[in-house]
Design a protein around this motif. Structure first.
Motif, PDB file in Angstrom:
ATOM      1  N   PHE A  69      -5.846   2.898  -1.544  1.00 48.13           N
ATOM      2  CA  PHE A  69      -6.382   3.127  -3.365  1.00 48.13           C
ATOM      3  C   PHE A  69      -5.114   1.982  -3.610  1.00 48.13           C
ATOM      4  CE2 PHE A  69      -5.354   4.866  -7.763  1.00 48.13           C
ATOM      5  CZ  PHE A  69      -6.252   5.120  -8.091  1.00 48.13           C
ATOM      6  N   GLY A  70      -4.060   1.889  -3.867  1.00 47.32           N
ATOM      7  CA  GLY A  70      -3.090   0.527  -3.820  1.00 47.32           C
ATOM      8  C   GLY A  70      -3.994  -0.637  -4.226  1.00 47.32           C
ATOM      9  N   LEU A  71      -4.507  -1.252  -2.577  1.00 49.83           N
ATOM     10  CA  LEU A  71      -5.553  -2.144  -2.593  1.00 49.83           C
ATOM     11  C   LEU A  71      -6.811  -2.431  -3.587  1.00 49.83           C
ATOM     12  CD1 LEU A  71      -5.562  -2.368   1.228  1.00 49.83           C
ATOM     13  CD2 LEU A  71      -4.441  -3.397  -0.207  1.00 49.83           C
ATOM     14  N   PHE A  72      -7.188  -1.139  -3.637  1.00 54.48           N
ATOM     15  CA  PHE A  72      -7.996  -0.749  -4.668  1.00 54.48           C
ATOM     16  C   PHE A  72      -7.953  -0.924  -6.137  1.00 54.48           C
ATOM     17  CE2 PHE A  72     -10.828   1.870  -7.522  1.00 54.48           C
ATOM     18  CZ  PHE A  72     -11.730   1.022  -7.607  1.00 54.48           C
ATOM     19  N   LEU A  73      -6.488  -0.962  -6.446  1.00 46.17           N
ATOM     20  CA  LEU A  73      -6.419  -1.374  -7.792  1.00 46.17           C
ATOM     21  C   LEU A  73      -5.852  -2.502  -8.147  1.00 46.17           C
ATOM     22  CD1 LEU A  73      -4.590   2.102  -8.691  1.00 46.17           C
ATOM     23  CD2 LEU A  73      -6.387   1.631  -9.209  1.00 46.17           C
ATOM     24  N   GLU A  74      -5.014  -2.961  -6.925  1.00 42.52           N
ATOM     25  CA  GLU A  74      -4.819  -4.649  -6.968  1.00 42.52           C
ATOM     26  C   GLU A  74      -5.875  -5.977  -6.666  1.00 42.52           C
ATOM     27  OE1 GLU A  74      -2.691  -7.204  -3.693  1.00 42.52           O
ATOM     28  OE2 GLU A  74      -1.561  -5.579  -3.920  1.00 42.52           O
ATOM     29  N   ARG A  75      -6.990  -5.119  -6.236  1.00 40.09           N
ATOM     30  CA  ARG A  75      -7.756  -5.923  -6.283  1.00 40.09           C
ATOM     31  C   ARG A  75      -9.257  -5.754  -7.817  1.00 40.09           C
ATOM     32  NH1 ARG A  75     -10.673  -7.001  -0.639  1.00 40.09           N
ATOM     33  NH2 ARG A  75      -8.028  -7.462   0.369  1.00 40.09           N
ATOM     34  N   ALA A  76      -9.132  -4.757  -8.240  1.00 38.90           N
ATOM     35  CA  ALA A  76      -9.517  -4.691  -9.861  1.00 38.90           C
ATOM     36  C   ALA A  76      -8.848  -5.689 -10.704  1.00 38.90           C
ATOM     37  CB  ALA A  76      -9.332  -2.799  -9.814  1.00 38.90           C
TER      38      ALA A  76
END
Length: 53
Positions: free
Chosen positions: A46-53
């Motif tokens: 989820f953290g990776l997803f937020l970082e890339r968004a």
């Protein structure tokens, strides 16, 4: 005839005993560890997803 069979089978029944209690502490620890791994993985992704968004 059947009444005699019923009364004989009722007298031959074994007394009810409590079921054997198993120690499940190891199982509980394993479930907690697997749950923590799943949660940490989920939050990491989820953290990776937020970082890339």
């Amino acid at each position: 005839m059947e009444t005699q069979r019923n009364t004989q089978s009722e007298t031959k029944k074994s007394p009810q005993t409590q079921p054997h209690q198993e120690n499940l502490k190891g199982t509980f620890a394993a479930v907690i560890i697997v749950g923590l791994i799943i949660l940490l993985s989920w939050f990491g992704i989820f953290g990776l997803f937020l970082e890339r968004a």
